[in-house]
Design an enzyme around this catalytic site. Sequence first.
Site, PDB file in Angstrom:
ATOM      1  N   GLU A 240      -0.501  20.566 -14.451  1.00 24.90           N
ATOM      2  CA  GLU A 240       0.803  20.675 -14.733  1.00 24.90           C
ATOM      3  C   GLU A 240       1.613  21.197 -13.519  1.00 24.90           C
ATOM      4  OE1 GLU A 240       3.630  22.877 -17.873  1.00 24.90           O
ATOM      5  OE2 GLU A 240       1.511  23.595 -17.967  1.00 24.90           O
TER       6      GLU A 240
ATOM      7  N   LYS B 193       8.441  17.177 -20.593  1.00 26.87           N
ATOM      8  CA  LYS B 193       7.789  18.053 -21.270  1.00 26.87           C
ATOM      9  C   LYS B 193       8.810  18.529 -22.583  1.00 26.87           C
ATOM     10  CE  LYS B 193       5.257  22.405 -21.263  1.00 26.87           C
ATOM     11  NZ  LYS B 193       4.686  23.676 -20.302  1.00 26.87           N
TER      12      LYS B 193
ATOM     13  N   CYS C 275       0.879  20.049 -21.580  1.00 29.16           N
ATOM     14  CA  CYS C 275       0.312  21.313 -22.073  1.00 29.16           C
ATOM     15  C   CYS C 275       0.964  21.787 -23.596  1.00 29.16           C
ATOM     16  CB  CYS C 275       0.966  22.526 -20.986  1.00 29.16           C
ATOM     17  SG  CYS C 275       0.078  24.251 -21.121  1.00 29.16           S
TER      18      CYS C 275
END
Length: 565
Positions: free
Chosen positions: A49, A118, A154
């Site tokens: 990430e 994200k 994530c």
Amino acid sequence: MSEPPANRLVIGLAQINCTVGDIAGNLARMRAARAEAAAFGADLVMFSELFIAGYPPEDLVLKPAFVEACRVACETVAPETADGGPAILVGLPWNENGQCYNAYALLDKGQIEAIRFKVDLPNYGVFDEKRVFASGPMPGPLVFKGVRIGVPICEDIWGPDPVECIAETGGELLLVPNGSPYWRGKTNERLSIAAARVVESRLPLIYLNQFGGQDELVFDGASFGLNADCSLAFQLPAFTDMVGKTVWERGPDGFVCVEGPRANIEEGDEADYAACVLGLRDYVDKNGFPGVVMGLSGGIDSALCAAMAVDALGPGQVHCIMLPYRFTSDESLKDAEHCARVLKVRYDILPIAPVLEGFEKVLAPIFEGTNAGITEENIQSRARGTLLMAASNKFGSMLVTTGNKSEMSVGYATIYGDMNGGFNPIKDLYKMQVFRLAELRNRWKPKGALGPDGEVVARNILVKPPTAELRENQKDQDSLPPYEVLDAILEGLVEKEMRVADVVALGHDLETVKKIERLLYLAEYKRRQSAPGVKVTKKNFGRDRRYPIVNRFRDPGLPEAGKPT
């Protein structure tokens, strides 16, 4: 005309160390990892990430120049994927339509082929992403070699919705980039979350985690994969910089991992020790210090810190100094010298009596008529802190702070004295764990450690009563409960945020618990000025626990209202 979907994918996993803000360096590491993956025939190499920026970049993301530089770096490397080598999946901050996103980009065929943002931004504990990022739309899969690959980022797998969207829009394989910091027990927590998403989606999952230290955080790697039936597909080692090879083949029920590492990973105290060493090493190296200096008292805390420093940096980069006064015992002098000799570090002895005599002379006019006490004890600690900082200042080495979490919880430390320093590898370890890790290190050495084998903390240090040696015959337990009791109370008050009454119900004395709670609150101003240190628990002092300094609340210790007594 679209290409037929591939039936076999070789995926390289770049579990490698990046540095926040070092865009050029991270790009160089990315190229080297891609070359390594190309050597074993990878079709695709994925990075963690925000790899180009380094994670977590925090408020750097608010600087337009930084975000632009990350994008330029991505656009610079994208044309290199036209060479027939592996495609790249890499994370970076990405500005679009006036919003900044935590993004993951597919670089292939000489260009940026696709990008995803994200969705779920963590905003708890050490995470503060809603401060700097906008939430992206629900992500559909991207297409690589005809395979529909989902890239939830994530936190996107810690809830069901993003993965559900990927599955419903035809996803075949989940590749999850992570910046998941270490704390005790985190491996099982990650596995549990990943398994839940696999069960719901019936899709295989690759969990690639960042490796390395960044300020207080340590990223342990320990990347893994799960097949669609939740069986373990592969396991990369923890606390290891590497590019792992995994091979996935299409079967009747989708992709299955047919080749990948199966490493054993450290757990419990071994993992905590490895995290402390990694965090110290990267803090020193990434900040460009030539080495470290530290006080060596003959006690358990400084002995363990010295062992960690040598394991992290090697004996040639560690300078230990003993600073005795008339309360320093011959036993402490002997134990400190033994520790330094075993670790093969530079060791100097600087008696502090002349310094204290100077302080006494200067202060005599205003201290006249008062009795010696805590103030004079603290002057000893501050004299040592000043001398150690002078050595740090003169030679450029970083001063290692050596206080443990038990002491910092209740303020049993001298601000501008033994709290001086740039980084504390044991800041998040309670006293009883300090003893355990010292005993552990005497019988075990982590992989990659640069210190010696065998006993590095003298047996006498492990068995003698802890003492600050600031007055005659002083012992820590003159001022504090036994550390077994103190640590148990603190775990309830700090880690679990328990009511005083509930801590008492565990078998502790009410007045003792209330005293510890009071000391915990009073010491907040000290902790706010303390050096950063490695996080190993779920609630460290720093990013996790943000209490006000001015705070008059005290739990009366009464049972919860409405709860039967």
